[in-house]
Scaffold this motif. Structure first.
Motif, PDB file in Angstrom:
ATOM      1  N   LYS A   1       0.841  -1.206   0.000  1.00  0.00           N
ATOM      2  CA  LYS A   1       0.000   0.000   0.000  1.00  0.00           C
ATOM      3  C   LYS A   1       0.875   1.254   0.000  1.00  0.00           C
ATOM      4  CE  LYS A   1      -3.846  -2.170   2.445  1.00  0.00           C
ATOM      5  NZ  LYS A   1      -4.563  -2.243   3.721  1.00  0.00           N
ATOM      6  N   ILE A   2       1.931   1.225   0.802  1.00  0.00           N
ATOM      7  CA  ILE A   2       2.863   2.349   0.852  1.00  0.00           C
ATOM      8  C   ILE A   2       3.576   2.495  -0.495  1.00  0.00           C
ATOM      9  CG2 ILE A   2       4.982   3.195   1.955  1.00  0.00           C
ATOM     10  CD1 ILE A   2       3.974   1.688   4.521  1.00  0.00           C
ATOM     11  N   HIS A   3       3.946   1.353  -1.071  1.00  0.00           N
ATOM     12  CA  HIS A   3       4.616   1.366  -2.374  1.00  0.00           C
ATOM     13  C   HIS A   3       3.729   2.020  -3.445  1.00  0.00           C
ATOM     14  CE1 HIS A   3       6.851   0.104  -5.885  1.00  0.00           C
ATOM     15  NE2 HIS A   3       5.789  -0.540  -6.328  1.00  0.00           N
ATOM     16  N   ILE A   4       2.471   1.657  -3.477  1.00  0.00           N
ATOM     17  CA  ILE A   4       1.555   2.221  -4.476  1.00  0.00           C
ATOM     18  C   ILE A   4       1.428   3.729  -4.285  1.00  0.00           C
ATOM     19  CG2 ILE A   4      -0.861   2.281  -5.231  1.00  0.00           C
ATOM     20  CD1 ILE A   4      -0.882  -0.799  -4.690  1.00  0.00           C
ATOM     21  N   LYS A   5       1.320   4.171  -3.041  1.00  0.00           N
ATOM     22  CA  LYS A   5       1.242   5.612  -2.773  1.00  0.00           C
ATOM     23  C   LYS A   5       2.515   6.307  -3.235  1.00  0.00           C
ATOM     24  CE  LYS A   5       1.241   9.057   0.871  1.00  0.00           C
ATOM     25  NZ  LYS A   5       2.243   9.833   0.157  1.00  0.00           N
ATOM     26  N   ASN A   6       3.670   5.737  -2.894  1.00  0.00           N
ATOM     27  CA  ASN A   6       4.951   6.328  -3.295  1.00  0.00           C
ATOM     28  C   ASN A   6       5.094   6.388  -4.812  1.00  0.00           C
ATOM     29  OD1 ASN A   6       5.628   6.625  -0.603  1.00  0.00           O
ATOM     30  ND2 ASN A   6       6.973   4.837  -0.544  1.00  0.00           N
ATOM     31  N   MET A   7       4.659   5.347  -5.488  1.00  0.00           N
ATOM     32  CA  MET A   7       4.743   5.328  -6.955  1.00  0.00           C
ATOM     33  C   MET A   7       3.847   6.413  -7.561  1.00  0.00           C
ATOM     34  SD  MET A   7       6.948   3.159  -8.173  1.00  0.00           S
ATOM     35  CE  MET A   7       6.410   2.775  -9.839  1.00  0.00           C
ATOM     36  N   ASN A   8       2.653   6.569  -7.013  1.00  0.00           N
ATOM     37  CA  ASN A   8       1.769   7.635  -7.509  1.00  0.00           C
ATOM     38  C   ASN A   8       2.375   9.013  -7.278  1.00  0.00           C
ATOM     39  OD1 ASN A   8      -0.534   6.395  -8.769  1.00  0.00           O
ATOM     40  ND2 ASN A   8      -1.117   5.643  -6.744  1.00  0.00           N
ATOM     41  N   ASP A   9       3.053   9.177  -6.146  1.00  0.00           N
ATOM     42  CA  ASP A   9       3.739  10.448  -5.873  1.00  0.00           C
ATOM     43  C   ASP A   9       4.848  10.695  -6.894  1.00  0.00           C
ATOM     44  OD1 ASP A   9       2.097  10.845  -3.673  1.00  0.00           O
ATOM     45  OD2 ASP A   9       3.617  10.259  -2.194  1.00  0.00           O
ATOM     46  N   ILE A  10       5.581   9.650  -7.221  1.00  0.00           N
ATOM     47  CA  ILE A  10       6.653   9.778  -8.214  1.00  0.00           C
ATOM     48  C   ILE A  10       6.073  10.146  -9.576  1.00  0.00           C
ATOM     49  CG2 ILE A  10       8.404   8.489  -9.520  1.00  0.00           C
ATOM     50  CD1 ILE A  10       8.921   6.925  -6.841  1.00  0.00           C
TER      51      ILE A  10
END
Length: 168
Positions: free
Chosen positions: A84-93
């Motif tokens: 879940k954190i990874h998906i959020k971080n990827m969207n931020d990128i």
């Protein structure tokens, strides 16, 4: 007649000085604009590199978690929470690509880099679904999207290098 010559001579000197000042101003403006363009290009390159580095680090963490899960070093629940954190971080990128001030020559490359990152995220989501639901078709789709991401990345690198070579 002597007065007219002095009068004309004074006007000629003034006109010559005026033209010289205008020419010097144009030259200064030209070089200032060129320097500003180089600075904008340099800043753009650094910002793009930061995004790419952040992406690389995020992907490294994600695939490290996948390996840990495969080796039973991470529970499925812990992996899904980290995902879940990874998906959020990827969207931020991905959103950072939209904040770049892109020189025209590099716009195609940046579009492909963004598409690559979006495909990477979609691939990761399918990989997460494979782990969560044990659905082999999700893993296959993840691999297909990973290949697509790689192709976008290569295309982006080619366009970037072409643009860089044409804009010294």
């Amino acid at each position: 007649m002597g007065r007219q010559t002095k009068k004309n001579n004074g006007f000629g000197k003034t006109a010559t000085i005026g033209v010289a000042v205008i020419l010097i101003g144009i030259v200064i403006y030209y070089f200032y604009s060129a320097e500003q363009g180089q600075m904008r290009g340099f800043n753009f390159g650094n910002e793009l590199q930061e995004i790419q580095d952040e992406l690389k680090n995020e992907q490294s963490i994600f695939y490290s978690n996948v390996r840990m899960w495969e080796e039973n070093g991470l529970t499925k629940t812990a992996f899904l929470e980290a995902s879940k954190i990874h998906i959020k971080n990827m969207n931020d990128i991905i959103s950072k690509y939209d904040t770049l001030q892109i020189p025209d020559a590099f716009s195609g490359a940046v579009k492909l880099f963004k598409l690559s990152t979006e495909s990477q995220l979609e691939s990761d989501i399918h990989l997460i679904n494979w782990i969560e639901f044990d659905d082999e078709s999700e893993k296959i789709r993840s691999n297909e999207l990973l290949q697509q991401s790689f192709e976008y990345e290569l295309g982006g690198l080619t366009l970037y290098n072409d643009a860089k070579d044409s804009n010294p």
